[in-house]
Write a protein that holds these residues in place. Structure first.
Motif, PDB file in Angstrom:
ATOM      1  N   UNK A  38      53.801  43.186  52.076  1.00 43.75           N
ATOM      2  CA  UNK A  38      52.727  44.150  51.920  1.00 43.75           C
ATOM      3  C   UNK A  38      51.557  43.379  51.326  1.00 43.75           C
ATOM      4  N   UNK A  39      50.591  43.007  52.154  1.00 44.77           N
ATOM      5  CA  UNK A  39      49.481  42.173  51.704  1.00 44.77           C
ATOM      6  C   UNK A  39      48.632  42.936  50.678  1.00 44.77           C
ATOM      7  N   UNK A  40      48.539  42.413  49.460  1.00 41.89           N
ATOM      8  CA  UNK A  40      47.868  43.150  48.396  1.00 41.89           C
ATOM      9  C   UNK A  40      46.360  42.953  48.315  1.00 41.89           C
ATOM     10  N   UNK A  41      45.761  42.163  49.198  1.00 45.99           N
ATOM     11  CA  UNK A  41      44.341  41.840  49.080  1.00 45.99           C
ATOM     12  C   UNK A  41      43.580  42.093  50.369  1.00 45.99           C
ATOM     13  N   UNK A  42      42.367  42.577  50.203  1.00 48.03           N
ATOM     14  CA  UNK A  42      41.467  42.716  51.342  1.00 48.03           C
ATOM     15  C   UNK A  42      40.592  41.467  51.429  1.00 48.03           C
ATOM     16  N   UNK A  43      39.913  41.309  52.528  1.00 47.83           N
ATOM     17  CA  UNK A  43      38.993  40.176  52.681  1.00 47.83           C
ATOM     18  C   UNK A  43      37.907  40.237  51.610  1.00 47.83           C
ATOM     19  N   UNK A  44      37.428  41.432  51.305  1.00 43.46           N
ATOM     20  CA  UNK A  44      36.399  41.599  50.272  1.00 43.46           C
ATOM     21  C   UNK A  44      36.905  41.120  48.918  1.00 43.46           C
ATOM     22  N   UNK A  45      38.153  41.416  48.593  1.00 39.80           N
ATOM     23  CA  UNK A  45      38.717  40.950  47.323  1.00 39.80           C
ATOM     24  C   UNK A  45      38.813  39.435  47.284  1.00 39.80           C
ATOM     25  N   UNK A  46      39.256  38.818  48.384  1.00 39.68           N
ATOM     26  CA  UNK A  46      39.306  37.353  48.433  1.00 39.68           C
ATOM     27  C   UNK A  46      37.919  36.770  48.186  1.00 39.68           C
ATOM     28  N   UNK A  47      36.919  37.317  48.858  1.00 45.15           N
ATOM     29  CA  UNK A  47      35.554  36.806  48.694  1.00 45.15           C
ATOM     30  C   UNK A  47      35.082  36.946  47.253  1.00 45.15           C
ATOM     31  N   UNK A  48      35.388  38.089  46.622  1.00 47.88           N
ATOM     32  CA  UNK A  48      35.020  38.307  45.222  1.00 47.88           C
ATOM     33  C   UNK A  48      35.701  37.276  44.328  1.00 47.88           C
ATOM     34  N   UNK A  49      36.995  37.030  44.578  1.00 44.64           N
ATOM     35  CA  UNK A  49      37.718  36.050  43.766  1.00 44.64           C
ATOM     36  C   UNK A  49      37.069  34.676  43.848  1.00 44.64           C
ATOM     37  N   UNK A  50      36.823  34.196  45.064  1.00 47.55           N
ATOM     38  CA  UNK A  50      36.250  32.856  45.205  1.00 47.55           C
ATOM     39  C   UNK A  50      34.832  32.797  44.641  1.00 47.55           C
ATOM     40  N   UNK A  51      34.051  33.859  44.805  1.00 48.63           N
ATOM     41  CA  UNK A  51      32.704  33.920  44.231  1.00 48.63           C
ATOM     42  C   UNK A  51      32.797  33.796  42.707  1.00 48.63           C
ATOM     43  N   UNK A  52      33.698  34.543  42.100  1.00 48.20           N
ATOM     44  CA  UNK A  52      33.873  34.507  40.642  1.00 48.20           C
ATOM     45  C   UNK A  52      34.318  33.125  40.176  1.00 48.20           C
ATOM     46  N   UNK A  53      35.286  32.555  40.877  1.00 50.33           N
ATOM     47  CA  UNK A  53      35.799  31.245  40.477  1.00 50.33           C
ATOM     48  C   UNK A  53      34.739  30.161  40.599  1.00 50.33           C
ATOM     49  N   UNK A  54      33.984  30.175  41.703  1.00 47.89           N
ATOM     50  CA  UNK A  54      32.967  29.138  41.870  1.00 47.89           C
ATOM     51  C   UNK A  54      31.816  29.325  40.888  1.00 47.89           C
ATOM     52  N   UNK A  55      31.501  30.553  40.521  1.00 49.45           N
ATOM     53  CA  UNK A  55      30.504  30.765  39.469  1.00 49.45           C
ATOM     54  C   UNK A  55      30.983  30.170  38.155  1.00 49.45           C
ATOM     55  N   UNK A  56      32.246  30.374  37.838  1.00 47.24           N
ATOM     56  CA  UNK A  56      32.811  29.831  36.608  1.00 47.24           C
ATOM     57  C   UNK A  56      32.838  28.297  36.655  1.00 47.24           C
ATOM     58  N   UNK A  57      33.133  27.740  37.821  1.00 49.43           N
ATOM     59  CA  UNK A  57      33.270  26.284  37.983  1.00 49.43           C
ATOM     60  C   UNK A  57      31.959  25.605  38.396  1.00 49.43           C
ATOM     61  N   UNK A  58      30.846  26.279  38.230  1.00 46.86           N
ATOM     62  CA  UNK A  58      29.556  25.771  38.718  1.00 46.86           C
ATOM     63  C   UNK A  58      29.279  24.336  38.263  1.00 46.86           C
ATOM     64  N   UNK A  59      29.672  23.984  37.049  1.00 47.28           N
ATOM     65  CA  UNK A  59      29.395  22.627  36.556  1.00 47.28           C
ATOM     66  C   UNK A  59      30.182  21.552  37.315  1.00 47.28           C
ATOM     67  N   UNK A  60      31.220  21.934  38.034  1.00 46.36           N
ATOM     68  CA  UNK A  60      32.013  20.984  38.828  1.00 46.36           C
ATOM     69  C   UNK A  60      31.498  20.866  40.268  1.00 46.36           C
ATOM     70  N   UNK A  61      30.527  21.691  40.631  1.00 48.13           N
ATOM     71  CA  UNK A  61      30.059  21.734  42.022  1.00 48.13           C
ATOM     72  C   UNK A  61      28.877  20.798  42.243  1.00 48.13           C
ATOM     73  N   UNK A  62      28.867  20.093  43.364  1.00 42.29           N
ATOM     74  CA  UNK A  62      27.670  19.330  43.730  1.00 42.29           C
ATOM     75  C   UNK A  62      26.532  20.310  44.017  1.00 42.29           C
ATOM     76  N   UNK A  63      25.321  19.869  43.835  1.00 37.91           N
ATOM     77  CA  UNK A  63      24.160  20.717  44.046  1.00 37.91           C
ATOM     78  C   UNK A  63      24.045  21.118  45.516  1.00 37.91           C
ATOM     79  N   UNK A  64      23.985  22.408  45.778  1.00 39.57           N
ATOM     80  CA  UNK A  64      23.814  22.936  47.138  1.00 39.57           C
ATOM     81  C   UNK A  64      23.309  24.372  47.024  1.00 39.57           C
ATOM     82  N   UNK A  65      22.746  24.880  48.102  1.00 40.87           N
ATOM     83  CA  UNK A  65      22.239  26.257  48.077  1.00 40.87           C
ATOM     84  C   UNK A  65      23.369  27.272  48.176  1.00 40.87           C
TER      85      UNK A  65
END
Length: 182
Positions: A38-65
């Motif tokens: 029983x898949x517990x996640x929608x595509x929207x939830x996945x996108x929210x998760x990755x958005x949140x994680x990358x915002x938190x990890x911003x200092x580890x990201x190379x500069x990009x738009x």
């Protein structure tokens, strides 16, 4: 600043689950495969998760738009094939990450920072995740989050060749799960 991320999600289970929810295929056809998920996640939830994680990890990201990554949710058969082909390990695994960035690579020139940067691909075996969640006594949603954070950190250059780096990576995964309320 909010990091923009686009997540491409490919899931061999989505169609089957959508069809099941819409009563297009009978429930017993999934059960006959030996796996009832029983898949517990929608595509929207996945996108929210990755958005949140990358915002938190911003200092580890190379500069990009913006940033892009691909997430494929699959079964043990497919992930075993990938694990054999790319890691010479003829067995299923829970998560694979294929980073497009080189570790210790210099930052791209300023002119490239206006373009979206493709981070790579994460492949998760939902079948293995399901069994690991049962073994750990938590939900499939938590296990999928755990594996997705692990894959994401690998895309950003994290690795765990020794116990200390593994402990640091696992702690970072725990913090990332807290950022989304898990």
């Amino acid at each position: 600043m909010t990091v923009q991320v686009e997540v491409s999600i490919q899931d061999c289970f989505w169609k089957q689950l959508e069809q099941l929810e819409n009563n297009i295929i009978p429930n017993d056809s999934i059960e006959s495969s030996g796996l009832e998920i029983d898949c517990p996640l929608t595509i929207t939830e996945w996108e929210y998760w990755f958005q949140s994680w990358l915002n938190y990890l911003e200092s580890y990201l190379p500069l990009a738009s913006g940033y892009e990554l691909s997430l494929r949710l699959t079964d043990n058969t497919e992930i075993e094939m990938l694990n054999t082909q790319y890691r010479s390990q003829n067995k299923p695994t829970d998560v694979l990450a294929f980073a497009t960035l080189e570790v210790n690579c210099p930052q791209p020139p300023e002119e490239f920072s206006s373009e979206s940067l493709y981070l790579g691909d994460i492949v998760i075996s939902v079948e293995t995740a399901y069994h690991q969640a049962q073994q750990q006594g938590h939900s499939l949603k938590i296990e999928l989050g755990w594996l997705a954070t692990h894959g994401l950190l690998h895309l950003l250059g994290w690795d765990h060749p020794d116990d200390q780096s593994l402990t640091e990576m696992l702690e970072q995964q725990r913090v990332l799960l807290e950022t989304i309320g898990l």
